[in-house]
Design a protein around this motif. Structure first.
Motif, PDB file in Angstrom:
ATOM      1  N   THR A 556       0.930  -1.104   0.008  1.00  0.00           N
ATOM      2  CA  THR A 556      -0.038   0.109   0.088  1.00  0.00           C
ATOM      3  C   THR A 556       0.850   1.219   0.183  1.00  0.00           C
ATOM      4  O   THR A 556       1.937   1.443   0.728  1.00  0.00           O
ATOM      5  CB  THR A 556      -1.067  -0.031   1.331  1.00  0.00           C
ATOM      6  OG1 THR A 556      -1.588  -1.198   0.842  1.00  0.00           O
ATOM      7  CG2 THR A 556      -1.929   1.336   1.357  1.00  0.00           C
ATOM      8  N   ARG A 557       0.607   2.299  -1.047  1.00  0.00           N
ATOM      9  CA  ARG A 557       1.450   3.309  -1.069  1.00  0.00           C
ATOM     10  C   ARG A 557       0.634   4.567  -0.590  1.00  0.00           C
ATOM     11  O   ARG A 557      -0.275   4.986  -0.841  1.00  0.00           O
ATOM     12  CB  ARG A 557       1.873   3.624  -2.623  1.00  0.00           C
ATOM     13  CG  ARG A 557       2.395   2.327  -3.144  1.00  0.00           C
ATOM     14  CD  ARG A 557       2.824   2.468  -4.674  1.00  0.00           C
ATOM     15  NE  ARG A 557       3.396   1.330  -5.223  1.00  0.00           N
ATOM     16  CZ  ARG A 557       4.500   1.043  -5.153  1.00  0.00           C
ATOM     17  NH1 ARG A 557       5.324   1.721  -4.666  1.00  0.00           N
ATOM     18  NH2 ARG A 557       4.835  -0.184  -5.907  1.00  0.00           N
ATOM     19  N   VAL A 558       1.487   5.307   0.424  1.00  0.00           N
ATOM     20  CA  VAL A 558       0.988   6.717   0.945  1.00  0.00           C
ATOM     21  C   VAL A 558       2.213   7.651   0.817  1.00  0.00           C
ATOM     22  O   VAL A 558       3.472   7.344   0.894  1.00  0.00           O
ATOM     23  CB  VAL A 558       0.541   6.439   2.327  1.00  0.00           C
ATOM     24  CG1 VAL A 558      -0.692   5.608   2.600  1.00  0.00           C
ATOM     25  CG2 VAL A 558       1.888   5.872   3.360  1.00  0.00           C
ATOM     26  N   ARG A 559       1.982   8.789   0.654  1.00  0.00           N
ATOM     27  CA  ARG A 559       2.812   9.840   0.529  1.00  0.00           C
ATOM     28  C   ARG A 559       2.592  10.780   1.975  1.00  0.00           C
ATOM     29  O   ARG A 559       1.389  11.212   2.113  1.00  0.00           O
ATOM     30  CB  ARG A 559       2.688  10.887  -0.491  1.00  0.00           C
ATOM     31  CG  ARG A 559       3.641  11.966  -0.706  1.00  0.00           C
ATOM     32  CD  ARG A 559       3.242  13.132  -1.760  1.00  0.00           C
ATOM     33  NE  ARG A 559       3.204  12.279  -3.077  1.00  0.00           N
ATOM     34  CZ  ARG A 559       3.993  12.573  -3.894  1.00  0.00           C
ATOM     35  NH1 ARG A 559       5.049  13.447  -3.689  1.00  0.00           N
ATOM     36  NH2 ARG A 559       4.004  12.099  -5.085  1.00  0.00           N
ATOM     37  N   ILE A 560       3.645  11.172   2.691  1.00  0.00           N
ATOM     38  CA  ILE A 560       3.461  11.820   3.872  1.00  0.00           C
ATOM     39  C   ILE A 560       4.537  12.958   3.978  1.00  0.00           C
ATOM     40  O   ILE A 560       5.696  12.800   3.902  1.00  0.00           O
ATOM     41  CB  ILE A 560       3.635  10.888   5.045  1.00  0.00           C
ATOM     42  CG1 ILE A 560       2.694   9.439   4.990  1.00  0.00           C
ATOM     43  CG2 ILE A 560       3.285  11.609   6.374  1.00  0.00           C
ATOM     44  CD1 ILE A 560       3.044   8.603   6.194  1.00  0.00           C
ATOM     45  N   SER A 561       4.159  14.032   4.502  1.00  0.00           N
ATOM     46  CA  SER A 561       4.894  15.291   4.680  1.00  0.00           C
ATOM     47  C   SER A 561       6.128  14.948   5.742  1.00  0.00           C
ATOM     48  O   SER A 561       5.669  14.120   6.552  1.00  0.00           O
ATOM     49  CB  SER A 561       4.253  16.534   4.966  1.00  0.00           C
ATOM     50  OG  SER A 561       3.355  16.753   3.878  1.00  0.00           O
ATOM     51  N   ALA A 562       7.147  15.818   5.891  1.00  0.00           N
ATOM     52  CA  ALA A 562       8.002  15.360   6.963  1.00  0.00           C
ATOM     53  C   ALA A 562       7.428  15.882   8.257  1.00  0.00           C
ATOM     54  O   ALA A 562       6.393  16.910   8.428  1.00  0.00           O
ATOM     55  CB  ALA A 562       9.125  16.640   6.741  1.00  0.00           C
ATOM     56  N   HIS A 563       7.817  15.246   9.430  1.00  0.00           N
ATOM     57  CA  HIS A 563       7.204  15.468  10.638  1.00  0.00           C
ATOM     58  C   HIS A 563       5.777  15.521  10.553  1.00  0.00           C
ATOM     59  O   HIS A 563       5.135  16.387  11.381  1.00  0.00           O
ATOM     60  CB  HIS A 563       7.651  16.666  11.337  1.00  0.00           C
ATOM     61  CG  HIS A 563       9.100  16.740  11.391  1.00  0.00           C
ATOM     62  ND1 HIS A 563       9.914  15.737  11.949  1.00  0.00           N
ATOM     63  CD2 HIS A 563      10.036  17.480  10.781  1.00  0.00           C
ATOM     64  CE1 HIS A 563      11.400  16.204  11.843  1.00  0.00           C
ATOM     65  NE2 HIS A 563      11.272  17.120  11.343  1.00  0.00           N
ATOM     66  N   SER A 564       5.105  14.276  10.103  1.00  0.00           N
ATOM     67  CA  SER A 564       3.568  14.461  10.090  1.00  0.00           C
ATOM     68  C   SER A 564       3.242  12.927  10.019  1.00  0.00           C
ATOM     69  O   SER A 564       3.859  12.145  10.259  1.00  0.00           O
ATOM     70  CB  SER A 564       3.144  15.180   8.708  1.00  0.00           C
ATOM     71  OG  SER A 564       1.578  15.478   8.830  1.00  0.00           O
ATOM     72  N   ALA A 565       1.585  12.925   9.617  1.00  0.00           N
ATOM     73  CA  ALA A 565       1.216  11.377   9.816  1.00  0.00           C
ATOM     74  C   ALA A 565      -0.010  11.593   8.887  1.00  0.00           C
ATOM     75  O   ALA A 565      -0.593  12.707   8.552  1.00  0.00           O
ATOM     76  CB  ALA A 565       0.970  11.059  11.133  1.00  0.00           C
ATOM     77  N   VAL A 566      -0.468  10.424   8.786  1.00  0.00           N
ATOM     78  CA  VAL A 566      -1.941  10.010   7.857  1.00  0.00           C
ATOM     79  C   VAL A 566      -2.813   9.304   8.721  1.00  0.00           C
ATOM     80  O   VAL A 566      -2.237   8.241   9.310  1.00  0.00           O
ATOM     81  CB  VAL A 566      -1.658   9.934   6.487  1.00  0.00           C
ATOM     82  CG1 VAL A 566      -1.214  10.955   5.625  1.00  0.00           C
ATOM     83  CG2 VAL A 566      -0.822   8.433   6.212  1.00  0.00           C
ATOM     84  N   ILE A 567      -3.918   9.410   8.678  1.00  0.00           N
ATOM     85  CA  ILE A 567      -5.032   8.479   9.212  1.00  0.00           C
ATOM     86  C   ILE A 567      -6.080   8.353   8.199  1.00  0.00           C
ATOM     87  O   ILE A 567      -6.932   9.033   7.843  1.00  0.00           O
ATOM     88  CB  ILE A 567      -5.722   9.093  10.616  1.00  0.00           C
ATOM     89  CG1 ILE A 567      -4.836   9.653  11.464  1.00  0.00           C
ATOM     90  CG2 ILE A 567      -6.692   8.098  11.039  1.00  0.00           C
ATOM     91  CD1 ILE A 567      -5.216  10.169  12.822  1.00  0.00           C
ATOM     92  N   LEU A 568      -5.751   7.192   7.545  1.00  0.00           N
ATOM     93  CA  LEU A 568      -6.749   6.970   6.280  1.00  0.00           C
ATOM     94  C   LEU A 568      -7.722   5.797   6.618  1.00  0.00           C
ATOM     95  O   LEU A 568      -7.632   4.858   7.223  1.00  0.00           O
ATOM     96  CB  LEU A 568      -6.050   6.167   5.178  1.00  0.00           C
ATOM     97  CG  LEU A 568      -5.032   7.191   4.528  1.00  0.00           C
ATOM     98  CD1 LEU A 568      -3.639   6.732   3.771  1.00  0.00           C
ATOM     99  CD2 LEU A 568      -5.560   8.307   3.485  1.00  0.00           C
ATOM    100  N   THR A 569      -9.194   6.233   6.461  1.00  0.00           N
ATOM    101  CA  THR A 569     -10.297   5.565   6.731  1.00  0.00           C
ATOM    102  C   THR A 569     -11.007   5.123   5.874  1.00  0.00           C
ATOM    103  O   THR A 569     -11.211   5.765   4.829  1.00  0.00           O
ATOM    104  CB  THR A 569     -11.050   6.307   7.846  1.00  0.00           C
ATOM    105  OG1 THR A 569     -11.731   7.384   7.396  1.00  0.00           O
ATOM    106  CG2 THR A 569     -10.230   6.537   9.365  1.00  0.00           C
ATOM    107  N   PHE A 570     -11.644   3.876   5.807  1.00  0.00           N
ATOM    108  CA  PHE A 570     -12.500   3.424   4.796  1.00  0.00           C
ATOM    109  C   PHE A 570     -13.227   2.617   5.521  1.00  0.00           C
ATOM    110  O   PHE A 570     -13.139   1.919   6.515  1.00  0.00           O
ATOM    111  CB  PHE A 570     -11.799   2.586   3.442  1.00  0.00           C
ATOM    112  CG  PHE A 570     -10.664   1.925   4.230  1.00  0.00           C
ATOM    113  CD1 PHE A 570     -11.092   0.402   4.229  1.00  0.00           C
ATOM    114  CD2 PHE A 570      -9.321   2.085   4.436  1.00  0.00           C
ATOM    115  CE1 PHE A 570     -10.140  -0.519   4.702  1.00  0.00           C
ATOM    116  CE2 PHE A 570      -8.483   0.935   4.816  1.00  0.00           C
ATOM    117  CZ  PHE A 570      -8.875  -0.272   5.068  1.00  0.00           C
TER     118      PHE A 570
END
Length: 570
Positions: A556-570
């Motif tokens: 699974t591919r995700v792009r994340i900025s420096a010093h950050s995070a993602v919370i991907l919901t489905f």
């Protein structure tokens, strides 16, 4: 074995409900103070002081709107101070046994009274406290206050205790070093010597000497000891093999339980119990059960630093939650500071897996250095991935310290508290970030507003997302330790799911943007009860959507900025 370690056990916990606890900690003495002079070691008249009344409907609404469920008002109970309140019937404290002009909120002077610093009308301070409770509840928040069970101020004396209750130490036999029915420990025939602290200027007299709060069984405490406090005696004879004398019930047990009941009767929703592990767990078993018999919804939080005692203070003592300081806090701090690998987060949660929902997560509190200080990260944004991990790791409560949400750096030589990256608890001071927050978020600068929005999103997500609020966890680190485009030292990834909603959480601790590939094993789909799929996923922090593919055969591919995070919901 590695696979089994990666799976979180679903432990039914009586303390959990559909709502996760989110706590906003604030020191009223500082929070509402609008004075900007900030004189080193300044007096109350010079540097000012916040009041309980500063927490009006508008300011409480901001805290509630940010997503918090609870507010911890730190330092409400009367404590020793160098400020003279003798005109109001409060005895003056000897300055030799007070730290800072304002004094420590943890050197309690009267367990049955509110600190006069915090009242607009000092003679009406208990009524102002009652109004604070009412306003807090009206705003939809629950109220936590400190309970300081291990020690009191050297000159403790209650002038507000209910009729029929004797003062601490009032009936002690001071000729005995230890008696189970004494409230304090004594050093017979020896006066207290403060020469190491005040030189030859010592004007405070104490005969016989009483044991200092940090278990110094000596009449000669040092400058780094809790010399301004005296330790309470719960029936443990420390100088004779830590032998215990709990039957009949020690007098201190009765008096301290009465104090808890006194405040619970005034509508308090929870107690943060200072240095709880310095008090025997048997007392907590007795006192918490007694309080919950009358006030079953009252929450107890323990400040505790010994992992070997965690389960004892939960299962025997009856605490709802424990500080996760020697664990998640220390681990996340070390990862942010690039002193540790993100893989340490997995080892950290595994150590408390069976009690994970009882652990209180935080990145700041009044004892710790501010994230934005040079002693921690030097930049509040560097800890944003740690914030996301702390908030989404499990179903445990999360706490934010006032000012953290806009990057307060805790710098300033206030007086007793030097320039150490901590917001002082000993001095009168005007904290710039607090002054902005009390005026309103429209006064924040661009960077502060951006940070505030991120924090607000995270705090709200804790309860708005079903997966984050109550989902099971699957740690993805063990299948990605050697994956291409996945740096396990600066990246942390996991899944949370209830079956109805699933969240992929990925935190990037690196100082550059990352295109991350994440392997998801078949065991994750089986354990969480979800199927491989390609779906539109909503990223909860930004609100944007993207197509997300979850399968076993490709990452699974995700792009994340420096010093950050993602919370991907489905």
């Amino acid at each position: 074995m590695k696979l089994l370690c990666a799976l979180a056990l679903a432990v039914p916990l009586s303390v959990m409900s559909q709502e996760r606890i989110t706590i906003y900690q604030v020191l009223p003495r500082l929070y509402g103070n609008t004075v900007t002079l900030n004189k080193n070691n300044g007096t109350l008249a010079e540097n000012g002081c916040g009041k309980m009344n500063d927490f009006d409907a508008r300011r409480l609404k901001r805290i509630k709107d940010m997503g918090f469920t609870h507010i911890w008002y730190t330092g409400l109970i009367e404590h020793a101070t160098k400020t003279d309140y003798s005109a109001f019937g409060i005895a003056r404290d000897n300055t030799e046994v007070v730290k800072g002009n304002a004094g420590s909120p943890y050197a309690i002077k009267d367990y049955y009274d509110i600190d006069p610093d915090l009242a607009v009308n000092i003679s009406n301070r208990m009524n102002e406290f009652k109004q604070l409770v009412e306003r807090t509840h009206k705003a939809g928040l629950r109220m936590i206050m400190d309970f300081v069970p291990n020690h009191v101020a050297r000159q403790y004396h209650s002038d507000c205790q209910p009729t029929g209750i004797k003062d601490l130490g009032e009936t002690d036999n001071t000729s005995l070093a230890f008696s189970a029915q004494n409230n304090f420990y004594y050093i017979p025939n020896e006066p207290l010597h403060l020469d190491r602290i005040s030189g030859n200027n010592n004007s405070y007299t104490e005969i016989p000497a009483r044991v200092s709060g940090n278990d110094v069984f000596s009449a000669w405490p040092g400058v780094n000891d809790w010399y301004e406090t005296i330790k309470l005696n719960y029936g443990v004879d420390y100088q004779n093999g830590h032998s215990t004398h709990f039957s009949p019930i020690p007098d201190t047990w009765k008096k301290m339980t009465d104090i808890l009941l006194f405040w619970a009767a005034k509508g308090i929703d929870g107690f943060r119990c200072d240095m709880a592990e310095m008090v025997p767990v048997e007392f907590w078993h007795h006192a918490i059960a007694r309080v919950k018999q009358e006030y079953p919804k009252v929450t107890f939080i323990a400040e505790i630093y010994n992992p070997e005692e965690y389960r004892n203070y939960i299962h025997v003592g009856g605490f709802d939650y424990l500080y996760d300081k020697v664990g998640l806090y220390d681990t996340l701090r070390s990862v942010v500071r690039e002193e540790n690998s993100a893989t340490a987060i997995t080892h950290c949660w595994q150590a408390t897996d069976d009690i994970q929902d009882h652990m209180l997560h935080f990145l700041e509190n009044h004892d710790e250095q501010r994230i934005a200080s040079p002693f921690f990260a030097g930049n509040a944004e560097k800890a944003l991935p740690a914030l996301v991990v702390s908030a989404t790791l499990d179903k445990a409560p999360v706490m934010i310290y006032a000012g953290q949400e806009i990057g307060e750096n805790g710098m300033g030589n206030e007086g007793f508290s030097g320039e150490d990256g901590r917001t002082t608890i000993f001095d009168y001071w005007g904290v710039p970030s607090y002054q902005k927050l009390t005026r309103g978020i429209k006064y924040l600068d661009k960077n502060e507003a951006k940070l505030y929005a991120f924090y607000r999103s995270i705090v709200k997500i804790i309860n708005s997302s079903e997966a984050i609020r109550e989902g099971k966890k699957f740690d993805l680190m063990y299948v990605n330790d050697s994956s291409e485009n996945f740096d396990p030292h600066r990246t942390f990834a996991m899944l949370r799911s209830t079956g109805k909603e699933t969240a992929l959480i990925v935190a990037n601790f690196a100082d550059t943007e990352k295109k991350i590939c994440i392997n998801i094993p078949s065991a994750a789909f089986e354990y969480l009860g979800i199927k491989p799929q390609t779906k539109k996923a909503k990223e909860l922090i930004s609100g944007k959507t993207q197509t997300l593919t979850l399968n076993i055969t490709a990452p699974t591919r995700v792009r994340i900025s420096a010093h950050s995070a993602v919370i991907l919901t489905f």
